[in-house]
Design an enzyme around this catalytic site. Structure first.
Site, mmCIF file in Angstrom:
data_model
loop_
_atom_site.group_PDB
_atom_site.id
_atom_site.type_symbol
_atom_site.label_atom_id
_atom_site.label_comp_id
_atom_site.label_asym_id
_atom_site.label_seq_id
_atom_site.Cartn_x
_atom_site.Cartn_y
_atom_site.Cartn_z
ATOM 1 N N SER A 138 17.053 -43.641 -4.566
ATOM 2 C CA SER A 138 18.341 -43.016 -4.860
ATOM 3 C C SER A 138 18.442 -42.440 -6.263
ATOM 4 O O SER A 138 19.336 -41.633 -6.526
ATOM 5 C CB SER A 138 19.480 -44.033 -4.656
ATOM 6 O OG SER A 138 19.304 -45.163 -5.482
ATOM 7 N N THR A 197 17.489 -51.042 -3.372
ATOM 8 C CA THR A 197 17.705 -50.471 -2.044
ATOM 9 C C THR A 197 17.105 -51.390 -0.984
ATOM 10 O O THR A 197 17.697 -51.637 0.068
ATOM 11 C CB THR A 197 17.069 -49.071 -1.956
ATOM 12 O OG1 THR A 197 17.678 -48.225 -2.937
ATOM 13 C CG2 THR A 197 17.278 -48.459 -0.580
ATOM 14 N N GLY A 255 16.129 -41.800 -10.343
ATOM 15 C CA GLY A 255 14.944 -41.948 -11.166
ATOM 16 C C GLY A 255 15.341 -42.028 -12.622
ATOM 17 O O GLY A 255 16.450 -41.633 -13.001
ATOM 18 N N ARG A 256 14.429 -42.569 -13.449
ATOM 19 C CA ARG A 256 14.738 -42.707 -14.859
ATOM 20 C C ARG A 256 13.461 -42.663 -15.688
ATOM 21 O O ARG A 256 12.394 -43.069 -15.203
ATOM 22 C CB ARG A 256 15.490 -44.011 -15.127
ATOM 23 C CG ARG A 256 14.729 -45.238 -14.716
ATOM 24 C CD ARG A 256 15.607 -46.399 -14.322
ATOM 25 N NE ARG A 256 16.433 -46.120 -13.180
ATOM 26 C CZ ARG A 256 16.003 -46.185 -11.902
ATOM 27 N NH1 ARG A 256 14.757 -46.488 -11.629
ATOM 28 N NH2 ARG A 256 16.822 -45.924 -10.923
ATOM 29 N N HIS A 295 3.268 -48.610 -6.946
ATOM 30 C CA HIS A 295 4.303 -49.065 -6.025
ATOM 31 C C HIS A 295 5.342 -49.820 -6.834
ATOM 32 O O HIS A 295 5.017 -50.754 -7.571
ATOM 33 C CB HIS A 295 3.716 -49.978 -4.941
ATOM 34 C CG HIS A 295 4.713 -50.337 -3.881
ATOM 35 N ND1 HIS A 295 4.717 -51.548 -3.247
ATOM 36 C CD2 HIS A 295 5.745 -49.638 -3.362
ATOM 37 C CE1 HIS A 295 5.700 -51.581 -2.369
ATOM 38 N NE2 HIS A 295 6.339 -50.428 -2.427
ATOM 39 N N ASP A 296 6.601 -49.429 -6.694
ATOM 40 C CA ASP A 296 7.641 -49.971 -7.568
ATOM 41 C C ASP A 296 7.767 -51.490 -7.471
ATOM 42 O O ASP A 296 8.018 -52.163 -8.471
ATOM 43 C CB ASP A 296 8.995 -49.283 -7.340
ATOM 44 C CG ASP A 296 9.434 -49.226 -5.886
ATOM 45 O OD1 ASP A 296 8.806 -49.887 -5.029
ATOM 46 O OD2 ASP A 296 10.407 -48.511 -5.595
ATOM 47 N N THR A 297 7.574 -52.047 -6.269
ATOM 48 C CA THR A 297 7.686 -53.501 -6.157
ATOM 49 C C THR A 297 6.552 -54.195 -6.891
ATOM 50 O O THR A 297 6.746 -55.257 -7.503
ATOM 51 C CB THR A 297 7.705 -53.946 -4.685
ATOM 52 O OG1 THR A 297 8.714 -53.211 -3.987
ATOM 53 C CG2 THR A 297 7.998 -55.432 -4.568
ATOM 54 N N GLY A 345 17.929 -53.752 -10.151
ATOM 55 C CA GLY A 345 19.352 -53.440 -10.247
ATOM 56 C C GLY A 345 20.247 -54.476 -9.603
ATOM 57 O O GLY A 345 21.352 -54.753 -10.081
#
Length: 463
Positions: free
Chosen positions: A12, A258, A14-15, A236-238, A402
């Site tokens: 949803s 998410t 990005g930063r 991979h973000d996780t 988050g």
């Protein structure tokens, strides 16, 4: 002062997060933030990767304006999604999103090639309808001409890194989410790939996180106003979030966003049928650790409700409404596929509760509390399953991401899971990304030092 840039892109938003050391602590500053999402294109739900890359360049340009030139850059995103490239490195077709329905029924096609038991014994990956293995079968069935024309493929973060550097590499942690990597050899399972009739040439070298890709392409460096090295973090973000979590051998982690990814860090995969039936996944982590975890639908449900309310309420507003409804005891199975991409999330939840003979929420507060309660129950069940299969006892649940800001959900999770819960750091994914860059450049020596630095640098709240 050496600074490291994490470009952390979720489903949803990005930063760009810049990390540097100050007085023995890791300090973060947000440089650029942007929206992300999928939309319909050519009959599919697709990511706008061109727009994402423009946002990456915009954020890099802001660094130049600020006089903050990073030593290196690393990009991470979600897993499973990829793009096909032709022999000239140009994208073929669209970047179809994992919530698209093209993979419906692809598990049936795969079962004609090999059983779910055999697939799990090879890859150890949780069965999810959107896994890359099913996406490849959907391409083969519906758009075979793309496979014929393809010379390579790249997952979303390594594709974006390729656009910066011109270098193609597959990074291990994200490659494992394809369900095409052998959990024992940690390489592409070419026997499986051949059974599926996929072109072997697509599956290039897999490298570990920390691999240095090289400098920015000359035209990119000219546009953003500087040059620096691009490093593959845990793309991979996780995997980045788990590295950025203050965990130890007695901790369960929960990367809350998410998706809710809950699990333990193991030194070897668990490929038993019991593990498969519990739908637990053996995804790759830093230094070939295994993220033994379960995907739970997560705050996607809350995000969908927020959108359905026309963004009238902030996430904090919704949590405040829920905090007044702790009397509401109804729960539903958050992992039911019906909540994956329903036309109306509120109606879907109420229908599920009615079918189960549960009480129907009559207010926003009751509905949101029902979601929180159902998530916490799912977390508790997952911990029980992980303990039963690993034979280990876990004393603490570490929440990062988050979702760690949601005190109502954190308190409820601690109550239901009957364990100490810690929350933070919020930017766990960006932190894990930066830590890999620091280890790659020799600024810190390894995971033990990295996690000590996390505890020293960021506030961790206990419940």
């Amino acid at each position: 002062m050496s600074a490291y840039l994490a470009i952390d892109i979720g489903a949803s938003s990005g930063r760009h997060i810049l990390g540097s050391m100050s007085n023995g602590k890791l300090k973060l500053s947000e440089i650029h933030r942007f929206n992300n999402g999928f939309s319909e294109k050519n009959g599919n739900l697709c990511w706008d990767v061109e727009a994402l890359f423009e946002e990456i360049l915009t954020g890099l340009g802001k660094l130049k304006e600020m006089g903050e030139i990073p030593l290196s850059i690393g990009i991470n995103t979600w897993g499973v999604d990829f793009v096909l490239l032709d022999k000239n490195g140009k994208m073929l077709g669209d970047a179809v999103a994992y919530r698209d329905s093209r993979t419906d029924g692809m598990d049936g096609l795969l079962s004609e090639i090999l059983s779910e038991e055999e697939l799990y014994s090879r890859t150890g990956i949780q069965k999810m309808a959107f896994n890359s293995i099913y996406q490849f079968l959907a391409i083969k069935k519906f758009t075979p001409e793309l496979l014929t024309a393809a010379d390579s493929f790249l997952m979303i973060p390594t594709y974006l890194s390729y656009l910066l550097t011109g270098k193609k590499k597959h990074e291990y942690t994200n490659a494992t989410t394809t369900a095409l990597v052998n959990a024992k050899t940690k390489a592409w399972d070419y026997e499986l790939i051949r059974k599926m009739g996929l072109p072997e040439k697509l599956f290039g070298e897999i490298v570990p996180p920390g691999t240095k890709l090289g400098s920015l392409l000359p035209d990119i460096a000219k546009r953003v106003g500087f040059d620096c090295e691009v490093i593959l973090p845990c793309t991979h973000d996780t995997a980045s979030a788990v590295l950025g979590a203050p965990i130890d051998e007695k901790s369960i982690y929960l990367s809350s966003g998410t998706w809710s990814l809950i699990g333990a860090e193991l030194s070897a995969p668990i490929l038993t049928n019991e593990s498969r039936l519990s739908n637990l996944s053996n995804e790759g982590g830093y230094e070939y650790r295994f993220r033994y975890l379960k995907n739970i639908m997560g705050l996607w449900i809350i995000q969908s409700l927020k959108n359905e309310y026309g963004d009238k309420y902030s996430f904090a507003d919704l949590a405040n409404h829920a905090s007044k409804c702790s009397y509401f005891s109804a729960v539903f199975n958050v992992n039911d596929h019906r909540f994956f991409a329903p036309p109306n999330m509120e109606n879907e939840i109420k229908n599920a509760l009615q079918e189960a003979g549960e009480k129907i929420p009559e207010s926003i507060g009751e509905l949101i509390y029902c979601v929180y309660h159902s998530l916490a129950v799912s977390y508790g069940k997952s911990i029980d399953e992980i303990e039963a299969i690993t034979g280990k006892k876990y004393e603490k649940l570490c929440i990062v991401g988050g979702g760690s800001k949601n005190e109502s959900l954190n308190e409820l999770t601690a109550k239901i899971c009957k364990r100490k819960v810690t929350a933070g750091p919020v930017e766990g994914t960006a932190i894990g990304n930066i830590l890999v860059q620091m280890m790659s450049n020799g600024a810190i020596t390894g995971v033990s030092e990295a996690r000590k630095l996390i505890k020293k640098s960021f506030p961790i709240k206990e419940y």
